[in-house]
Motif scaffolding. Structure first.
Motif, PDB file in Angstrom:
ATOM      1  N   LEU A  76       0.832  -1.202   0.000  1.00  0.00           N
ATOM      2  CA  LEU A  76       0.000   0.000   0.000  1.00  0.00           C
ATOM      3  C   LEU A  76       0.871   1.259   0.000  1.00  0.00           C
ATOM      4  N   VAL A  77       1.913   1.260   0.827  1.00  0.00           N
ATOM      5  CA  VAL A  77       2.833   2.401   0.863  1.00  0.00           C
ATOM      6  C   VAL A  77       3.494   2.571  -0.508  1.00  0.00           C
ATOM      7  N   GLN A  78       3.865   1.474  -1.138  1.00  0.00           N
ATOM      8  CA  GLN A  78       4.475   1.547  -2.473  1.00  0.00           C
ATOM      9  C   GLN A  78       3.480   2.085  -3.503  1.00  0.00           C
ATOM     10  N   GLU A  79       2.221   1.684  -3.391  1.00  0.00           N
ATOM     11  CA  GLU A  79       1.176   2.188  -4.284  1.00  0.00           C
ATOM     12  C   GLU A  79       1.052   3.706  -4.154  1.00  0.00           C
ATOM     13  N   ILE A  80       1.038   4.185  -2.919  1.00  0.00           N
ATOM     14  CA  ILE A  80       0.936   5.630  -2.670  1.00  0.00           C
ATOM     15  C   ILE A  80       2.173   6.336  -3.226  1.00  0.00           C
ATOM     16  N   ARG A  81       3.346   5.775  -2.987  1.00  0.00           N
ATOM     17  CA  ARG A  81       4.590   6.360  -3.499  1.00  0.00           C
ATOM     18  C   ARG A  81       4.555   6.477  -5.013  1.00  0.00           C
ATOM     19  N   ASP A  82       4.086   5.417  -5.680  1.00  0.00           N
ATOM     20  CA  ASP A  82       4.011   5.433  -7.140  1.00  0.00           C
ATOM     21  C   ASP A  82       3.090   6.546  -7.622  1.00  0.00           C
ATOM     22  N   LYS A  83       1.955   6.694  -6.950  1.00  0.00           N
ATOM     23  CA  LYS A  83       1.004   7.741  -7.341  1.00  0.00           C
ATOM     24  C   LYS A  83       1.617   9.134  -7.139  1.00  0.00           C
ATOM     25  N   ILE A  84       2.310   9.324  -6.031  1.00  0.00           N
ATOM     26  CA  ILE A  84       2.933  10.611  -5.730  1.00  0.00           C
ATOM     27  C   ILE A  84       4.030  10.925  -6.742  1.00  0.00           C
ATOM     28  N   SER A  85       4.877   9.948  -6.996  1.00  0.00           N
ATOM     29  CA  SER A  85       6.035  10.203  -7.859  1.00  0.00           C
ATOM     30  C   SER A  85       5.634  10.435  -9.315  1.00  0.00           C
ATOM     31  N   ASN A  86       4.520   9.861  -9.757  1.00  0.00           N
ATOM     32  CA  ASN A  86       4.071  10.029 -11.137  1.00  0.00           C
ATOM     33  C   ASN A  86       3.135  11.214 -11.328  1.00  0.00           C
ATOM     34  N   ALA A  87       2.736  11.847 -10.246  1.00  0.00           N
ATOM     35  CA  ALA A  87       1.727  12.908 -10.313  1.00  0.00           C
ATOM     36  C   ALA A  87       2.330  14.252 -10.699  1.00  0.00           C
ATOM     37  N   LYS A  88       1.549  15.020 -11.481  1.00  0.00           N
ATOM     38  CA  LYS A  88       1.887  16.430 -11.729  1.00  0.00           C
ATOM     39  C   LYS A  88       1.556  17.240 -10.481  1.00  0.00           C
TER      40      LYS A  88
ATOM     41  N   GLU B 256       9.328   9.502  -0.252  1.00  0.00           N
ATOM     42  CA  GLU B 256       9.433  10.283  -1.487  1.00  0.00           C
ATOM     43  C   GLU B 256      10.140  11.621  -1.265  1.00  0.00           C
ATOM     44  N   GLY B 257      10.561  11.883  -0.028  1.00  0.00           N
ATOM     45  CA  GLY B 257      11.306  13.107   0.269  1.00  0.00           C
ATOM     46  C   GLY B 257      10.457  14.295   0.662  1.00  0.00           C
ATOM     47  N   TYR B 258       9.210  14.058   1.039  1.00  0.00           N
ATOM     48  CA  TYR B 258       8.312  15.147   1.440  1.00  0.00           C
ATOM     49  C   TYR B 258       7.997  15.043   2.923  1.00  0.00           C
ATOM     50  N   GLU B 259       9.026  15.000   3.738  1.00  0.00           N
ATOM     51  CA  GLU B 259       8.830  14.832   5.175  1.00  0.00           C
ATOM     52  C   GLU B 259       8.019  15.983   5.776  1.00  0.00           C
ATOM     53  N   GLU B 260       8.245  17.204   5.299  1.00  0.00           N
ATOM     54  CA  GLU B 260       7.484  18.359   5.807  1.00  0.00           C
ATOM     55  C   GLU B 260       5.991  18.208   5.543  1.00  0.00           C
ATOM     56  N   PHE B 261       5.655  17.545   4.445  1.00  0.00           N
ATOM     57  CA  PHE B 261       4.255  17.357   4.067  1.00  0.00           C
ATOM     58  C   PHE B 261       3.510  16.542   5.118  1.00  0.00           C
TER      59      PHE B 261
ATOM     60  N   ILE C  85       1.393  19.327  -3.463  1.00  0.00           N
ATOM     61  CA  ILE C  85       2.693  19.163  -4.103  1.00  0.00           C
ATOM     62  C   ILE C  85       2.431  19.333  -5.591  1.00  0.00           C
ATOM     63  N   VAL C  86       3.118  20.295  -6.186  1.00  0.00           N
ATOM     64  CA  VAL C  86       2.925  20.572  -7.603  1.00  0.00           C
ATOM     65  C   VAL C  86       4.274  20.482  -8.299  1.00  0.00           C
ATOM     66  N   GLU C  87       4.360  19.522  -9.221  1.00  0.00           N
ATOM     67  CA  GLU C  87       5.578  19.277  -9.978  1.00  0.00           C
ATOM     68  C   GLU C  87       6.806  19.247  -9.069  1.00  0.00           C
ATOM     69  N   GLY C  88       6.675  18.536  -7.953  1.00  0.00           N
ATOM     70  CA  GLY C  88       7.792  18.321  -7.041  1.00  0.00           C
ATOM     71  C   GLY C  88       7.974  19.365  -5.960  1.00  0.00           C
ATOM     72  N   ASP C  89       7.244  20.465  -6.027  1.00  0.00           N
ATOM     73  CA  ASP C  89       7.371  21.526  -5.025  1.00  0.00           C
ATOM     74  C   ASP C  89       6.212  21.459  -4.047  1.00  0.00           C
ATOM     75  N   MET C  90       6.534  21.463  -2.753  1.00  0.00           N
ATOM     76  CA  MET C  90       5.499  21.452  -1.733  1.00  0.00           C
ATOM     77  C   MET C  90       4.940  22.860  -1.562  1.00  0.00           C
ATOM     78  N   LEU C  91       3.606  22.965  -1.538  1.00  0.00           N
ATOM     79  CA  LEU C  91       2.944  24.258  -1.399  1.00  0.00           C
ATOM     80  C   LEU C  91       2.028  24.228  -0.193  1.00  0.00           C
ATOM     81  N   GLY C  92       2.077  25.279   0.601  1.00  0.00           N
ATOM     82  CA  GLY C  92       1.164  25.419   1.719  1.00  0.00           C
ATOM     83  C   GLY C  92      -0.203  25.869   1.241  1.00  0.00           C
ATOM     84  N   LEU C  93      -1.100  26.076   2.175  1.00  0.00           N
ATOM     85  CA  LEU C  93      -2.488  26.418   1.866  1.00  0.00           C
ATOM     86  C   LEU C  93      -2.596  27.664   0.992  1.00  0.00           C
ATOM     87  N   GLU C  94      -1.920  28.727   1.343  1.00  0.00           N
ATOM     88  CA  GLU C  94      -2.043  29.992   0.604  1.00  0.00           C
ATOM     89  C   GLU C  94      -1.598  29.835  -0.849  1.00  0.00           C
TER      90      GLU C  94
END
Length: 172
Positions: A12-24, A68-73, A113-122
């Motif tokens: 399941l964790v791998q499934e989520i990782r795959d979705k995250i890594s392939n997502a725009k 996937e390297g998004y620990e802050e997320f 997360i948009v094209e690899g960049d983490m974005l806050g609410l604003e």
């Protein structure tokens, strides 16, 4: 813990990782307070826009985002969360979520997360308020067409003027 359960969780964790890594883009939403009809409506809107909407346990998402390297997320992974995943357009998941949240106070955008960049609410809301890709392309086409149209009208005016003065001189 049973080895089979551990294996299922790792998959399941791998499934989520795959979705995250392939997502725009990935948008995290708090759906607390939405009733079943509203959740179904949200899923339908996501589906129509080509966005996948999934609900996973925060623990599983926490592992996947960290790997996937998004620990802050992971700081946003509190309470009930769903993720909207877009593999085509980086703006559409945020836009659909934001538009739905305007009509349904119980839906809350949290982060993205948009094209690899983490974005806050604003920033994710700013992104959601951008014109769509089609609107931007239309604006670009109109902008490019205006100088060409002016040039064509200018050339036509010159041709008309020359034809008009040529005709006047032959009549004299």
């Amino acid at each position: 813990m049973n080895k089979e359960i551990i294996k299922q969780k790792q998959q399941l964790v791998q499934e989520i990782r795959d979705k995250i890594s392939n997502a725009k883009s990935v948008v995290l939403v708090d759906y607390r307070g939405l009733n079943v009809d509203e959740v179904n409506e949200l899923r339908r809107k996501y589906s129509e826009a080509g966005v996948e909407y999934k609900i996973y346990k925060n623990t599983m998402m926490r592992f996947a985002f960290k790997e996937e390297g998004y620990e802050e997320f992971t700081n946003y992974l509190t309470g009930p969360n769903g993720i909207a995943i877009s593999n085509e357009d980086p703006v559409v998941a945020a836009k659909v979520t934001n538009d739905f949240a305007k009509e349904h106070d119980n839906l809350e955008l949290k982060a993205g997360i948009v094209e690899g960049d983490m974005l806050g609410l604003e920033k994710i809301i700013d992104l959601a308020n951008l014109p769509s890709k089609e609107q931007l392309l239309t604006q670009l086409a109109v902008g490019l067409n205006a100088p060409i149209s002016k040039l064509a009208r200018g050339i036509q005016a010159i041709v008309d003027k020359e034809n008009g003065s040529g005709e006047a001189s032959t009549e004299e």
